[in-house]
Design a protein around this motif. Structure first.
Motif, PDB file in Angstrom:
ATOM      1  N   ALA A   1       1.905   6.610 -14.379  1.00 14.83           N
ATOM      2  CA  ALA A   1       3.059   7.233 -15.344  1.00 14.83           C
ATOM      3  C   ALA A   1       4.533   6.505 -14.767  1.00 14.83           C
ATOM      4  O   ALA A   1       4.582   6.454 -13.769  1.00 14.83           O
ATOM      5  N   VAL A   2       4.968   5.690 -15.796  1.00 10.55           N
ATOM      6  CA  VAL A   2       6.204   4.954 -15.456  1.00 10.55           C
ATOM      7  C   VAL A   2       7.379   5.885 -16.452  1.00 10.55           C
ATOM      8  O   VAL A   2       7.181   6.473 -17.409  1.00 10.55           O
ATOM      9  N   LEU A   3       8.792   5.345 -15.959  1.00  5.06           N
ATOM     10  CA  LEU A   3       9.747   5.888 -16.750  1.00  5.06           C
ATOM     11  C   LEU A   3       9.725   5.330 -18.188  1.00  5.06           C
ATOM     12  O   LEU A   3       9.476   3.885 -18.487  1.00  5.06           O
ATOM     13  N   CYS A   4       9.924   6.227 -19.169  1.00  4.35           N
ATOM     14  CA  CYS A   4      10.077   5.983 -20.536  1.00  4.35           C
ATOM     15  C   CYS A   4      11.261   5.097 -20.989  1.00  4.35           C
ATOM     16  O   CYS A   4      12.259   5.520 -20.407  1.00  4.35           O
ATOM     17  N   SER A   5      10.886   3.894 -21.398  1.00  2.00           N
ATOM     18  CA  SER A   5      11.982   2.885 -21.752  1.00  2.00           C
ATOM     19  C   SER A   5      12.850   3.420 -22.928  1.00  2.00           C
ATOM     20  O   SER A   5      13.957   2.894 -23.137  1.00  2.00           O
ATOM     21  N   GLU A   6      12.224   4.166 -23.852  1.00  2.00           N
ATOM     22  CA  GLU A   6      12.785   4.425 -24.966  1.00  2.00           C
ATOM     23  C   GLU A   6      14.071   5.579 -24.738  1.00  2.00           C
ATOM     24  O   GLU A   6      15.055   5.582 -25.299  1.00  2.00           O
ATOM     25  N   CYS A   7      13.720   6.610 -23.685  1.00  2.07           N
ATOM     26  CA  CYS A   7      14.707   7.490 -23.434  1.00  2.07           C
ATOM     27  C   CYS A   7      15.436   7.686 -22.169  1.00  2.07           C
ATOM     28  O   CYS A   7      15.998   8.482 -21.734  1.00  2.07           O
ATOM     29  N   SER A   8      14.828   6.682 -21.137  1.00  2.00           N
ATOM     30  CA  SER A   8      15.266   6.641 -19.895  1.00  2.00           C
ATOM     31  C   SER A   8      14.993   7.891 -19.229  1.00  2.00           C
ATOM     32  O   SER A   8      15.700   8.321 -18.057  1.00  2.00           O
ATOM     33  N   GLY A   9      13.967   8.588 -19.599  1.00  2.00           N
ATOM     34  CA  GLY A   9      13.708   9.709 -18.919  1.00  2.00           C
ATOM     35  C   GLY A   9      13.963  11.197 -19.242  1.00  2.00           C
ATOM     36  O   GLY A   9      13.591  12.253 -18.917  1.00  2.00           O
ATOM     37  N   SER A  10      15.055  10.868 -20.292  1.00  2.00           N
ATOM     38  CA  SER A  10      15.806  12.324 -20.683  1.00  2.00           C
ATOM     39  C   SER A  10      14.884  13.062 -21.528  1.00  2.00           C
ATOM     40  O   SER A  10      14.802  14.481 -22.010  1.00  2.00           O
ATOM     41  N   GLY A  11      14.008  12.526 -22.248  1.00  2.00           N
ATOM     42  CA  GLY A  11      12.906  13.059 -23.214  1.00  2.00           C
ATOM     43  C   GLY A  11      13.574  13.462 -24.445  1.00  2.00           C
ATOM     44  O   GLY A  11      12.678  14.029 -25.553  1.00  2.00           O
ATOM     45  N   CYS A  12      14.757  12.849 -24.828  1.00  2.00           N
ATOM     46  CA  CYS A  12      15.330  13.051 -26.096  1.00  2.00           C
ATOM     47  C   CYS A  12      15.417  12.060 -27.069  1.00  2.00           C
ATOM     48  O   CYS A  12      15.554  10.563 -26.375  1.00  2.00           O
ATOM     49  N   ALA A  13      15.233  11.815 -27.990  1.00  2.00           N
ATOM     50  CA  ALA A  13      15.496  10.629 -29.186  1.00  2.00           C
ATOM     51  C   ALA A  13      17.057  10.128 -28.860  1.00  2.00           C
ATOM     52  O   ALA A  13      17.831  11.000 -28.475  1.00  2.00           O
ATOM     53  N   PRO A  14      16.965   8.991 -29.171  1.00  2.00           N
ATOM     54  CA  PRO A  14      18.241   8.313 -28.870  1.00  2.00           C
ATOM     55  C   PRO A  14      19.265   8.810 -29.627  1.00  2.00           C
ATOM     56  O   PRO A  14      19.202   9.232 -30.849  1.00  2.00           O
ATOM     57  N   GLY A  15      20.513   8.961 -29.267  1.00  2.00           N
ATOM     58  CA  GLY A  15      21.716   9.789 -29.708  1.00  2.00           C
ATOM     59  C   GLY A  15      21.523  11.265 -29.784  1.00  2.00           C
ATOM     60  O   GLY A  15      22.496  11.753 -30.273  1.00  2.00           O
ATOM     61  N   THR A  16      20.542  11.884 -29.218  1.00  2.00           N
ATOM     62  CA  THR A  16      20.394  13.342 -29.343  1.00  2.00           C
ATOM     63  C   THR A  16      20.233  13.771 -27.735  1.00  2.00           C
ATOM     64  O   THR A  16      20.398  13.293 -26.877  1.00  2.00           O
ATOM     65  N   HIS A  17      20.602  14.991 -27.564  1.00  2.00           N
ATOM     66  CA  HIS A  17      20.838  15.698 -26.246  1.00  2.00           C
ATOM     67  C   HIS A  17      20.041  17.168 -26.289  1.00  2.00           C
ATOM     68  O   HIS A  17      19.954  17.868 -27.352  1.00  2.00           O
ATOM     69  N   PRO A  18      19.698  17.547 -25.231  1.00  2.00           N
ATOM     70  CA  PRO A  18      19.225  19.017 -25.136  1.00  2.00           C
ATOM     71  C   PRO A  18      20.141  20.089 -25.546  1.00  2.00           C
ATOM     72  O   PRO A  18      21.389  19.986 -25.276  1.00  2.00           O
TER      73      PRO A  18
ATOM     74  N   GLU B   1      16.880  25.182 -21.532  1.00  2.00           N
ATOM     75  CA  GLU B   1      17.345  24.186 -22.544  1.00  2.00           C
ATOM     76  C   GLU B   1      16.080  23.673 -23.395  1.00  2.00           C
ATOM     77  O   GLU B   1      14.933  23.827 -22.809  1.00  2.00           O
ATOM     78  N   VAL B   2      16.250  23.334 -24.629  1.00  2.00           N
ATOM     79  CA  VAL B   2      15.061  22.881 -25.490  1.00  2.00           C
ATOM     80  C   VAL B   2      15.568  21.546 -25.961  1.00  2.00           C
ATOM     81  O   VAL B   2      16.915  21.144 -25.931  1.00  2.00           O
ATOM     82  N   ILE B   3      14.571  20.682 -26.337  1.00  2.00           N
ATOM     83  CA  ILE B   3      14.985  19.522 -26.762  1.00  2.00           C
ATOM     84  C   ILE B   3      14.584  19.479 -28.379  1.00  2.00           C
ATOM     85  O   ILE B   3      13.559  19.452 -28.816  1.00  2.00           O
ATOM     86  N   PRO B   4      15.708  19.484 -29.040  1.00  2.00           N
ATOM     87  CA  PRO B   4      15.282  19.806 -30.600  1.00  2.00           C
ATOM     88  C   PRO B   4      14.763  18.322 -31.236  1.00  2.00           C
ATOM     89  O   PRO B   4      14.225  18.442 -32.152  1.00  2.00           O
ATOM     90  N   ASP B   5      14.876  17.225 -30.576  1.00  2.00           N
ATOM     91  CA  ASP B   5      14.562  15.995 -31.328  1.00  2.00           C
ATOM     92  C   ASP B   5      13.851  15.114 -30.110  1.00  2.00           C
ATOM     93  O   ASP B   5      14.702  14.354 -29.493  1.00  2.00           O
ATOM     94  N   PRO B   6      12.739  15.466 -29.822  1.00  2.00           N
ATOM     95  CA  PRO B   6      12.085  14.727 -28.751  1.00  2.00           C
ATOM     96  C   PRO B   6      11.767  13.248 -29.053  1.00  2.00           C
ATOM     97  O   PRO B   6      11.776  12.936 -30.058  1.00  2.00           O
ATOM     98  N   CYS B   7      11.813  12.564 -27.758  1.00  2.00           N
ATOM     99  CA  CYS B   7      11.508  11.157 -28.113  1.00  2.00           C
ATOM    100  C   CYS B   7      10.092  10.612 -28.609  1.00  2.00           C
ATOM    101  O   CYS B   7       9.185  11.412 -28.234  1.00  2.00           O
ATOM    102  N   ARG B   8      10.072   9.838 -29.384  1.00  2.00           N
ATOM    103  CA  ARG B   8       8.882   9.620 -30.022  1.00  2.00           C
ATOM    104  C   ARG B   8       7.660   8.944 -29.106  1.00  2.00           C
ATOM    105  O   ARG B   8       6.781   9.114 -29.340  1.00  2.00           O
ATOM    106  N   GLN B   9       8.362   8.212 -28.317  1.00  2.00           N
ATOM    107  CA  GLN B   9       7.603   7.202 -27.342  1.00  2.00           C
ATOM    108  C   GLN B   9       6.923   8.345 -26.199  1.00  2.00           C
ATOM    109  O   GLN B   9       5.684   7.935 -26.049  1.00  2.00           O
ATOM    110  N   CYS B  10       7.709   9.258 -25.704  1.00  2.00           N
ATOM    111  CA  CYS B  10       6.953  10.315 -24.540  1.00  2.00           C
ATOM    112  C   CYS B  10       6.995  11.462 -24.887  1.00  2.00           C
ATOM    113  O   CYS B  10       6.316  12.236 -24.119  1.00  2.00           O
TER     114      CYS B  10
END
Length: 386
Positions: free
Chosen positions: A143-160, A197-206
């Motif tokens: 497992a490596v760091l997700c390059s799309e969200c840099s580990g946050s798990g959120c889609a770009p531009g969103t937050h938990p 906290e919840v992630i309303p819009d998860p990253c599509r890659q991870c």
């Protein structure tokens, strides 16, 4: 007449929660049955516990401040009740004595960022590679760091966002009545799984995990002198943790392939030298190819016996210290096996018979002596010294 709960704890009318808790801690340490077993102290401890139960409950405290007694409806509780009544189980008892650090409440949500696990990969090496050490590039799948969200798990531009179910606390509490009074239990929030906290819009890659599986190349240096089962640690090259947490370590475990000539015992090597009977009797100088490919001249003394072991100092494996450094070399033990011929032609048979006659060994006597008074075993023993 309503009981003076404030007076029982020794605080002013309308005292705040912190002052009430401090007063109770002081009195409880003084009056607790484990500390002060006197009957009057136990009775006093029950009164203090009841007063703390009432004044630590906002609704009951409001009734007291209005001049009422919240315990009247249940027949009173200050005289013969459970001294631990009013506590939410053992966690609340510890909290009352030692503060929030002593109990199980007030823990808050757990972090979404978790450390990663270690990974293990096995590398097969020949005996010669174990002796010299190798540098290799390994292909690992971790497992490596997700390059799309840099580990946050959120889609770009969103937050938990804070969990609506637990209000961001990460746990759900429930209160039950038991013989200990009010028992408060807590369990992780089923909606946010304890994160608060919840992630309303998860990253599509991870898919909100903050990491993905990937195959990559990792360089590793295996030091000289390693052996079967030894592990080389590559720090931070293991599995990346959930939520982009720090990666674990990668361990490379050595698997040593058997050698066709040499066997190993720690840093020492062993090999077997088949030696013709004539060479053992007459002596010889034989070339011996070592593990590193160099040739060593091995002198065989005349009269060498079967089972003789010749030790070549410093011709074994490197000695690997715990720090990974090489500290000297082991030895090479050459085990001599004298080979007796099994197929002889007529001329060879005749020559051996002549030799046996010259040595008086043509008819060995297993039981008694021979003409010269020596038995077989005596002659065999003497033969080695001629």
């Amino acid at each position: 007449m309503a009981r003076d709960y404030y007076g029982i704890l020794g605080v002013e009318q309308g005292a705040g929660p912190d002052e009430i808790k401090r007063a109770y801690r002081r009195l409880a340490r003084e009056l607790h049955p484990d500390v002060n077993p006197a009957p009057e102290s136990q009775e006093r401890f029950r009164e203090v516990s009841t007063a703390y139960e009432v004044l630590s409950d906002p609704e009951k405290k409001r009734i007291v401040d209005l001049g009422g007694d919240p315990l009247d409806s249940r027949g009173g509780g200050g005289g013969g009740g459970d001294p631990f009544a009013g506590f939410g189980g053992f966690g609340d008892i510890m909290d009352a004595f030692f503060g929030s650090a002593g109990g199980g409440r007030g823990r808050g949500p757990r972090s979404r960022v978790q450390p990663g696990a270690d990974a293990l990969i096995r590398m097969q090496l020949t005996l010669q590679e174990c002796s010299t050490g190798v540098q290799r590039d390994l292909t690992v799948d971790t497992a490596v760091l997700c390059s799309e969200c840099s580990g946050s798990g959120c889609a770009p531009g969103t937050h938990p966002t804070a969990c609506d179910t637990c209000g961001g606390q990460g746990e759900i509490q429930s209160v039950q009545r038991s013989f200990l009074g009010q028992v408060v239990t807590a369990r992780p929030c089923p909606t946010c799984r304890g994160f608060g906290e919840v992630i309303p819009d998860p990253c599509r890659q991870c898919a909100g995990d903050g990491r993905v599986r990937s195959r990559r190349s990792v360089g590793v240096r295996i030091p000289a002198g390693v052996a079967e089962g030894m592990r080389v640690r590559l720090a931070g090259q293991g599995e990346v943790g959930a939520g982009g947490g720090p990666a674990g370590d990668l361990y490379v475990e050595v698997e040593e392939s058997p050698h066709e000539i040499f066997s190993r015992d720690g840093a020492d090597l062993h090999c077997t030298l088949p030696l013709p009977m004539t060479a053992a009797a007459l002596g010889a100088t034989l070339p011996l190819t070592l593990l590193d490919g160099t040739v060593e001249e091995l002198d065989i003394e005349a009269g060498t016996q079967h089972g003789t072991v010749r030790t070549l100092r410093g011709k074994g494996m490197p000695r690997l210290r715990s720090t990974g450094r090489v500290d000297g070399q082991g030895d090479l033990m050459v085990h001599v096996e004298v080979a007796t011929p099994t197929k002889l032609d007529r001329e060879q048979t005749e020559l051996l018979r002549q030799l046996a006659q010259l040595r008086g060994e043509e008819q060995p006597d297993l039981v008694g002596g021979s003409r010269n008074g020596h038995g077989l075993f005596s002659r065999l023993r003497d033969w080695g010294h001629r």
